[in-house]
Each structure stands twice: as C-alpha cells, then as structure tokens.
Enzyme design. Sequence first.
Site, short mmCIF file in Angstrom:
data_model
loop_
_atom_site.label_atom_id
_atom_site.label_comp_id
_atom_site.label_asym_id
_atom_site.label_seq_id
_atom_site.Cartn_x
_atom_site.Cartn_y
_atom_site.Cartn_z
N GLU A 159 45.01 43.50 -10.92
CA GLU A 159 45.75 42.26 -11.11
C GLU A 159 46.73 42.04 -9.96
OE1 GLU A 159 44.70 44.12 -15.04
OE2 GLU A 159 45.66 44.78 -13.20
N PRO A 171 35.96 58.35 -6.33
CA PRO A 171 36.10 58.19 -7.78
C PRO A 171 37.16 57.17 -8.13
CG PRO A 171 37.12 60.24 -7.05
CD PRO A 171 36.41 59.67 -5.86
N ARG A 172 36.97 56.49 -9.24
CA ARG A 172 37.93 55.48 -9.68
C ARG A 172 39.30 56.12 -9.89
NH1 ARG A 172 38.60 50.01 -9.44
NH2 ARG A 172 39.72 49.21 -11.25
N GLY A 203 43.41 53.29 -2.58
CA GLY A 203 43.57 52.28 -1.54
C GLY A 203 42.75 52.50 -0.30
N GLU A 204 41.67 53.28 -0.38
CA GLU A 204 40.88 53.61 0.82
C GLU A 204 39.54 52.88 0.89
OE1 GLU A 204 42.19 55.42 3.19
OE2 GLU A 204 43.99 55.67 1.97
N ASN A 260 34.38 45.32 -9.32
CA ASN A 260 34.39 44.08 -8.56
C ASN A 260 33.36 44.05 -7.44
OD1 ASN A 260 35.06 41.72 -7.22
ND2 ASN A 260 37.24 42.16 -7.14
N PRO A 261 32.33 43.19 -7.52
CA PRO A 261 31.34 43.10 -6.44
C PRO A 261 31.85 42.34 -5.21
CG PRO A 261 30.85 41.48 -8.13
CD PRO A 261 32.00 42.29 -8.65
N GLU A 273 34.56 42.92 -3.60
CA GLU A 273 35.19 43.81 -2.63
C GLU A 273 34.23 44.18 -1.51
OE1 GLU A 273 38.73 45.82 -5.33
OE2 GLU A 273 36.95 46.99 -4.88
#
Length: 646
Positions: free
Chosen positions: A291, A494-495, A535-536, A561-562, A564
Amino acid sequence: MKRFVRAPAVQSALGWLVAGYIELIIRTMRWRFEGRANVDAIMRRPEGLIALFWHGRIAQGMACRPLLAAKPRRVLISLSPDGEFIAKAAQRLRIPPLRGSASRGGSKGGARAFREALSFIASGGVMIINPDGPRGPREELPLGPLLMARAAGCPVFVMSLAAAPALTLGSWDRARIPLPFARGQVVLEGPLELPPGAGDLEDVRQEWQEKMRAGQARAEALLAERSRATPTLMAYGVATKALGLIAPALLHWRAWQGKEDPRRLGERLGKASLPRPGGALVWLHGASVGEGLALVSLAEQMRALRPDLNLLLTTGTRAAAEMIPRRLEPGSEHQYAPVDVPAAARRFIGHWRPDLAVFIESELWPNLILTARASGAKLALVSAKMSESSVQNWRRAPRTAAEVLGAFDLIIARDAIQSDNLKALGARVGGVWDAKLAAPPLSVDPATLEAWRANLDGRPLILAASTHEGEEPLIAEAFAGAAASTAGLLVIAPRHPRRAAALATQVRRTGMTVALASAGPPAAPAHVIIVDSVGELGLWYRLAALAIVGGSLVAGVGGHNPLEPARLGCPFVAGTHTEAWPIYQRFAAAGATRIIAARESLVDLIGQALRRPAAIAAMGQRAADLAREWDAEADALAPRLLGLLG
C-alpha cells in the site's frame, strides 16, 4: 451580590477559573469543520481580517483557539463590568482582549477601540468580534462590524459554533458552555463582501445577519446529526480509551519481539518526530509495503500537479518504514501511523493538521477517520476493499457503517465487486481504482546493478520472486532439471526474507551451491542466490531472463503483483493461483505472460529462458506495453483528489 462579583479579586479569580475550564475544553473537545478551505486560504495570506460569531458562543470560540491558523488575534470585549473576568480569561488563554466597542461612535471606549482594531488588522491580525454584545439584542448584527470592515478594507468571515453536551445559561445571550469531551461543530463562511463605495449599509447588514443566523442553524443541525452516536461507536470509543492506557506497554512488548521500531514508538502514540511544514498538507496512509508503494506513486503524481503541496505518508509496519522513505521525493515525509486510540489520534491530527487525508484499501480506523474529519480535513478512501467477513460485520451495524463511511468526501472502490459491497453499506462510491496496480517502477542502485551484471558475465538468470513456503522446492527442482547442460543462475527472493537462512540450508541439500545476496556478487559462481533483505526486486527483475512470480504455485496466497516485472519489461510467468490479481487474465490474453499448470511446463519455460532468452524476451515487451496502458488509465485519480482541496 453584584458588588461582590465585580470586586477586582473576585474578577481575577473568575478569570482564572474560566481560563482553566476552557483549557480543559480545548484538550478534550472534538471539532468538525465545514467550509474551512476558503478560510484557510485567507489565513495563509499576510493581510488581517475580521471574524464574527454570536456572543452566546464565546466559550466555544475560545475553545476553538488551537484549530485556527497561527495568525495573531485579539478579541473585542466590552468595557462593561461583566466583561472584566471574560477579558482576564481571554488574556490567560493567549487571546489578548481589546476593550471597547466595534463602533467608533459608540460609548465606553468605542472610538479608541475602533482605531486600535484598525491598526491591529493592518498589521496582519485577526480581530474577533461578538457583534451582539454586551447586552444584545441576541443574534442581531449592528452596523459597527460593517463600518470597521469598510474602514479596514479587509476580508470578513463568520464562525458559527455549536457544541454538545453543553450547559445553557439563563443570560440574555442564552450562552452555551461546552462540557468536557463535548463534540463541536464549526461552520465557516467567507469572505463576506462589502459593495465598493457602499453608502447605506442597512441592506448589507441584514444580509450578513441572515448569513450568521443561517450558519448557526446549520452548525446546530450538523451537530445534531453527529450527536446521534451509535452504540457500536460508543463501545469502540470506550474500548479504545481503555486500550490507550496499556498501549505504551503493548508497543514496548512488540518492540522486544522485533515488530516495532523501539526508537520511534512515540510516533505510534501520535507524537510526531518531525515538525509540520507550512502550507497545505496531504496525508496519505496505508498499512504496509504494498500500500505504501502505491501511495508513493500517487504522491508523485499529486506533487507533479501541485508542487507547493507538502506530503506526509504513514504506514504501520517496520518493513514499510525501512523501504518507503527511500522512495519519497523531497517535500514528502514518512511517519509511523498512530494506533487507533483517541488520545493518539488527537495528538497526530492536532500536530499535522492535514488539509486532505487519503486512506487506502481496508484502513478503516474510526478514531483516526472521525478525528481527521472533525478537524476540517477532506477525506478520501481509495482502492477501498472489504473481506466478506468484514462486510458481514459492518452489515450488523448499519448506522456505524454509515457514520464511518459517510465521513469520506470521496470513495473509490478497488473493483466492481467491492463497489457493490460498499454501496450496500450506504457508501457513496465515485469510481474504481486498484491501488495494488499503481506504483512506480521498482528502483535500483545503478552501481549494484552493474556489479551483479558484471558478475553474471552473460549467464542467464532465473528469478523466483516473492516466493512462499512450498514453492521454492518446486522451482529449484525445475531449475536443476532445465539447467543440467547450461550454466544458469537461480535467484530466490522469498516474500519473507527471514526465511533466507533456512532456505539456503534446504537448497544445499540438493547439491547446488548457495550464496546470500547480502554478501554481494560471489567470487566463485554459485548455482543459487538467496535474497535475504527487502526492497531488492528492482535489481533482480532488471537482470532476469525470466521471473516466476510467487504466491501462485501453492494455494492460499492468490499471487503477487504482475505489474512489478511488467513495468521493467521482464518476462514473467505464474502458477494457477492468481485469484487475488484478476489482471493476470488480461496479461495472459495479450500473450504478455503464461500460466503454468504443470511442473513440465515450468521446466520447459526455464529451459527456453536459459538457452534462447531472446525468444522469450518478446513476452516481456508485450507486458511492458500493457503496463503503460494500465498506468495511463490510473492517472486520473490524482486530479480528483486534488479537487477536494478546492
């Protein structure tokens, strides 16, 4: 009795008591404004002005002190004996009194007060006048304020004030004295205009008098609507007040667990760590990283249209607080969002005084929303969504839903389904926009990008992005099968990076060599790189010949999110579990991605990317074209939000 009350010592004591009581009201009263935008614009200008409100609302007027602009102000108080302690109270409340009449022809210091008032207005101050004092008639406007406005040549605005609960005195003005924790309503109108070169002001006097009376009736009506508090909101208020007592201890406990930043716990309690800049301020609030990134993009669009704006972005998680500030442009600041307890909400709103507050998705925090609304801020809820369980809960309290959702001036739903849900709860929905699809291209450090590109030395890179437990073994196995005869590199991001160490151990058991991304490009080529920081993805999407977007190979997540990878022209594929992102269907129909239904398909796609990356690159170009089309559709939101500022 009158002689006793008018004795200097008694007058002084009464002044102290009144000032102390008003300070209590200032600290506890909850205000809502109507018509504030025009007056705020006048307040920001250097010239002085006149503010009018009826004598019976003088207690509310004094309690309204912190919510007005920081211009110097004085209040006109009569030279009558009864005005003595009111003047002393005003002085102690830092609203210096000017004793006398608004009419230069009036008795009891009228001419002197008139001259002093003109001089004060000329210096840029606000002259506050109760035109129906000191003994009425009640709510009748004399000519004095009009004569002063004409002589000063300054703007005039009207403050209509109402408060409840309040005590009504038996005085000539039927004065209303707010009780602690009262609700207040202010209706502002102005600037009122004097015809140029006006001679006879009687028609203007009657017009202004009717405006003041109508404004007072409007304030009372709005307050009556607000005062019908729902049982659910009352219970929520009581519960969150109690929670506020233990909130500091809970936050310290969460900090000990690593879930809060111990250096910034004050922000979570509404205590700002930065000063409020001057000028208009837009506050944008989202829950976490996703967000927050969407709001960064929205903030950039708003700043491009209004370079004078100050932007404050708040989030609630440590991950977002680490990432978002690096993405903000100069003139934008980040703070932690306060917890939704009344005291924290009041501190936060009282310090930042947003002109516009933009909430995103399901961030419906009643104390923050209603406090912001009461401050006079415009409110918007964008990409609004609710889970099915939330919709059912809100339906059990329809009046509460109407109160909270009705506080917003603009609601934009995430999609058509969410629009129908919100409308069923009484919301006025003004369109559709999906925040998850609105973010700038992921950033990258150019030096880091070049270092890794040199280290790859032409080796094709396969990226497993935002993966969840259970997906990494499937991808690692497919990569091992496809790369048996090709020197490729698999990067697993990984998320949740805290899983990186366990993942490295798991992958090593397959016989592949592993390195952690935080150590930098490895001296000896590795089979697998594990990304162990947030953030990478902007780096790895730029280097990848193919990305497998995680959260889609196992049930329960719904995909990620596709846009990105698409915004960076990176070819990407996903599994069949993409229900959280309907836009995948649009990408698949355009040949801009592929949906993987079996392990063999994944092995084949990885093999193509490793051996013939140019053949699959066209899919990335189609994805980039589609992303540009989508972003262009979303560009209309920023102008709509700025339109709320007037």
